[in-house]
Design an enzyme around this catalytic site. Structure first.
Site, PDB file in Angstrom:
ATOM      1  N   GLY A   2    -133.947 -18.200  52.324  1.00 37.11           N
ATOM      2  CA  GLY A   2    -133.295 -16.922  52.027  1.00 37.11           C
ATOM      3  C   GLY A   2    -131.962 -16.804  52.750  1.00 37.11           C
ATOM      4  O   GLY A   2    -131.451 -17.775  53.333  1.00 37.11           O
ATOM      5  N   PHE A   3    -131.411 -15.609  52.718  1.00 38.85           N
ATOM      6  CA  PHE A   3    -130.071 -15.369  53.272  1.00 38.85           C
ATOM      7  C   PHE A   3    -130.021 -15.651  54.781  1.00 38.85           C
ATOM      8  O   PHE A   3    -129.285 -16.533  55.241  1.00 38.85           O
ATOM      9  CB  PHE A   3    -129.684 -13.917  52.954  1.00 38.85           C
ATOM     10  CG  PHE A   3    -128.467 -13.407  53.645  1.00 38.85           C
ATOM     11  CD1 PHE A   3    -127.326 -14.191  53.761  1.00 38.85           C
ATOM     12  CD2 PHE A   3    -128.444 -12.108  54.157  1.00 38.85           C
ATOM     13  CE1 PHE A   3    -126.187 -13.708  54.394  1.00 38.85           C
ATOM     14  CE2 PHE A   3    -127.311 -11.615  54.786  1.00 38.85           C
ATOM     15  CZ  PHE A   3    -126.189 -12.418  54.906  1.00 38.85           C
ATOM     16  N   TYR A  34    -141.857  -0.278  52.604  1.00 38.16           N
ATOM     17  CA  TYR A  34    -141.310  -1.491  53.239  1.00 38.16           C
ATOM     18  C   TYR A  34    -141.305  -1.325  54.769  1.00 38.16           C
ATOM     19  O   TYR A  34    -141.771  -2.207  55.505  1.00 38.16           O
ATOM     20  CB  TYR A  34    -139.893  -1.742  52.711  1.00 38.16           C
ATOM     21  CG  TYR A  34    -139.098  -2.738  53.517  1.00 38.16           C
ATOM     22  CD1 TYR A  34    -139.414  -4.096  53.513  1.00 38.16           C
ATOM     23  CD2 TYR A  34    -138.014  -2.323  54.302  1.00 38.16           C
ATOM     24  CE1 TYR A  34    -138.680  -5.007  54.267  1.00 38.16           C
ATOM     25  CE2 TYR A  34    -137.272  -3.228  55.043  1.00 38.16           C
ATOM     26  CZ  TYR A  34    -137.605  -4.567  55.027  1.00 38.16           C
ATOM     27  OH  TYR A  34    -136.879  -5.460  55.772  1.00 38.16           O
ATOM     28  N   LEU A  68    -139.658 -14.972  58.645  1.00 35.28           N
ATOM     29  CA  LEU A  68    -138.746 -14.157  57.833  1.00 35.28           C
ATOM     30  C   LEU A  68    -139.296 -13.852  56.448  1.00 35.28           C
ATOM     31  O   LEU A  68    -138.847 -12.903  55.801  1.00 35.28           O
ATOM     32  CB  LEU A  68    -137.406 -14.886  57.638  1.00 35.28           C
ATOM     33  CG  LEU A  68    -136.622 -15.374  58.853  1.00 35.28           C
ATOM     34  CD1 LEU A  68    -135.370 -16.107  58.402  1.00 35.28           C
ATOM     35  CD2 LEU A  68    -136.227 -14.220  59.747  1.00 35.28           C
TER      36      LEU A  68
END
Ligand SMILES: NC(=O)c1ccc[n+]([C@@H]2O[C@H](COP(=O)([O-])OP(=O)(O)OC[C@H]3O[C@@H](n4cnc5c(N)ncnc54)[C@H](O)[C@@H]3O)[C@@H](O)[C@H]2O)c1
Length: 385
Positions: A19-20, A195, A90
């Site tokens: 991912g980022f 979230y 992550l």
């Protein structure tokens, strides 16, 4: 300053490492001599319909040991943990708005996935000495505020009724508008999104289980991380990517609320450096640390800065729409980060935006289907006008 290098952290597993944040972190760790394994399912929402071709995945290919697997699958996680000295966790579902109606999915990946990781650490022989968890400022919900007498408040979500009348600022019971101030790690934890709730559960699980088995941990509460490499495909999160796609496709920007809500934008380079310090420095062990710049920037400014950077004259429409679960303001108190990690962010917002927009302009033009994602949130009743 004490270093975990004395514990010989050499092999690092990054879950969600394609991912980022993960891919940038992986490349930096490799350049510093670490051996990095990535466990990632190359989720279509982040990597697109052809995930093996995604630039994020391509950037780490051949540089890390890559395991295509899922954080919720025991055999994948068992395989990934073997031989690791530390884990940077992550892998997660990350859309605040989406989380409000994809409850089971967010719970499954973020909560059950983390529980599985910890279950394996407890029950399977392993060499893991440290876990770094990517948490979020979303655990605070609304952060810290003060009134005119400098009394601190930790308000809950704003009332829908008031927002429907165009009153978006945080007020106390006597109707006084409260002033946002830097939110420290001891602030009240009352997430306003599902979230945020999953991130809080992750924190509590990591803390409890790692303490019980004597593994060091660090909890990092990231503010809004942005920069080169962030997903341009995911329509559910990443305001800079969302605005960039709309601007470059000549579409109007629908700015929610009155546009004056603020976020703390930290560049990816500084985020990576702070994350590596939290891994390496023993003083950070078993601590919870805000990762941000301490600077609040409003969303309207972000929209205008981006439109100027791309030299596009798209309508910037402040609509008064609002999403249930969104917070009004939050920016980080950095005392703890300065004390434990001995580092202050170096990349200014302006420089970060220049680097980001120059990079976006070199990427293939895409439609991230943001307006469809908005319609989805609206249909579920979480976007109000
Ligand atoms: N980027 C931010 O601004 C920010 C802010 C606060 C917290 N965080 C946290 O940091 C972490 C990384 O964020 P990011 O911005 O790099 O997100 P991202 O979406 O770019 O990366 C997440 C990665 O996890 C992978 N993934 C998703 N579900 C998975 C699963 N079930 N099994 C294995 N891999 C899976 C995805 O394929 C993706 O490569 C997340 O935990 C996020 O909650 C990010």
């Amino acid at each position: 300053m004490g270093s975990n290098k004395s514990m010989s952290l050499k092999n690092i597993l990054i879950t969600g490492g394609a991912g980022f944040i993960g891919s940038n972190l992986a490349l930096k760790l490799v350049s510093r001599g670490y051996s990095v394994t990535v466990l990632d399912n190359l989720s279509e929402q982040i990597h697109g319909a052809n995930p093996e071709k995604s630039s994020l995945y391509q950037s780490i290919l051949g540089k890390v040991i890559f395991i295509k697997g899922d954080i919720t699958q025991r055999k994948d996680v068992e395989q990934a943990i073997e031989g690791q000295d530390a884990i940077i966790h992550l892998a997660a579902e990350t859309g605040t708005g989406q989380s409000m109606y994809s409850i089971e999915k967010y719970n499954h990946v973020n909560v059950s996935g983390t529980a599985l990781l910890l279950d394996i650490l407890v029950n399977q022989k392993n060499s893991v000495k440290k876990v770094v968890l990517a948490s979020s400022r979303a655990v605070y919900g609304e952060g810290k505020y003060v009134n005119s007498q400098s009394k601190s408040f930790y308000p809950k979500s704003r009332s829908v009724e008031l927002m429907q009348t165009g009153n978006f600022e945080m007020i106390n019971i006597s109707g006084e508008i409260l002033k946002p101030c830097a939110t420290d790690e001891n602030s009240k934890l009352h997430p306003t999104s599902f979230y945020g709730l999953t991130k809080l559960q992750q924190e509590q699980m990591v803390k409890m289980v790692c303490e019980s088995i004597g593994i060091n941990f660090v909890i990092l509460r990231y503010q809004n991380v942005f920069g080169v490499g962030q997903s341009l495909v995911n329509p559910y999160t990443g305001i800079l990517s969302i605005f960039s796609n709309l601007i470059l496709n000549g579409k109007a920007l629908n700015i929610f609320e009155d546009g004056l809500m603020t976020r703390d934008f930290i560049n990816i380079e500084d985020t990576v450096e702070l994350t590596i310090r939290s891994l390496e420095l023993a003083i950070a062990n078993n601590e919870t640390i805000n990762i941000g710049t301490g600077i609040a920037t409003n969303v309207l400014k972000v929209a205008n800065v981006l439109a100027n950077a791309y030299e596009k004259n798209v309508p910037v429409e402040v609509s008064g729409d609002f999403r249930i679960g969104d917070i009004r303001h939050n920016f980080a108190d950095l005392d703890q980060a300065k004390r434990l990690l001995d580092f202050q962010p170096k990349v200014s917002f302006e420089k970060g935006i220049r680097d980001f927009t120059n990079w976006v302009l070199q990427q293939p033009r895409i439609d991230s289907h943001f307006n469809q994602s908005l319609q989805e949130i609206k249909d579920k009743g979480f976007l109000k006008s």
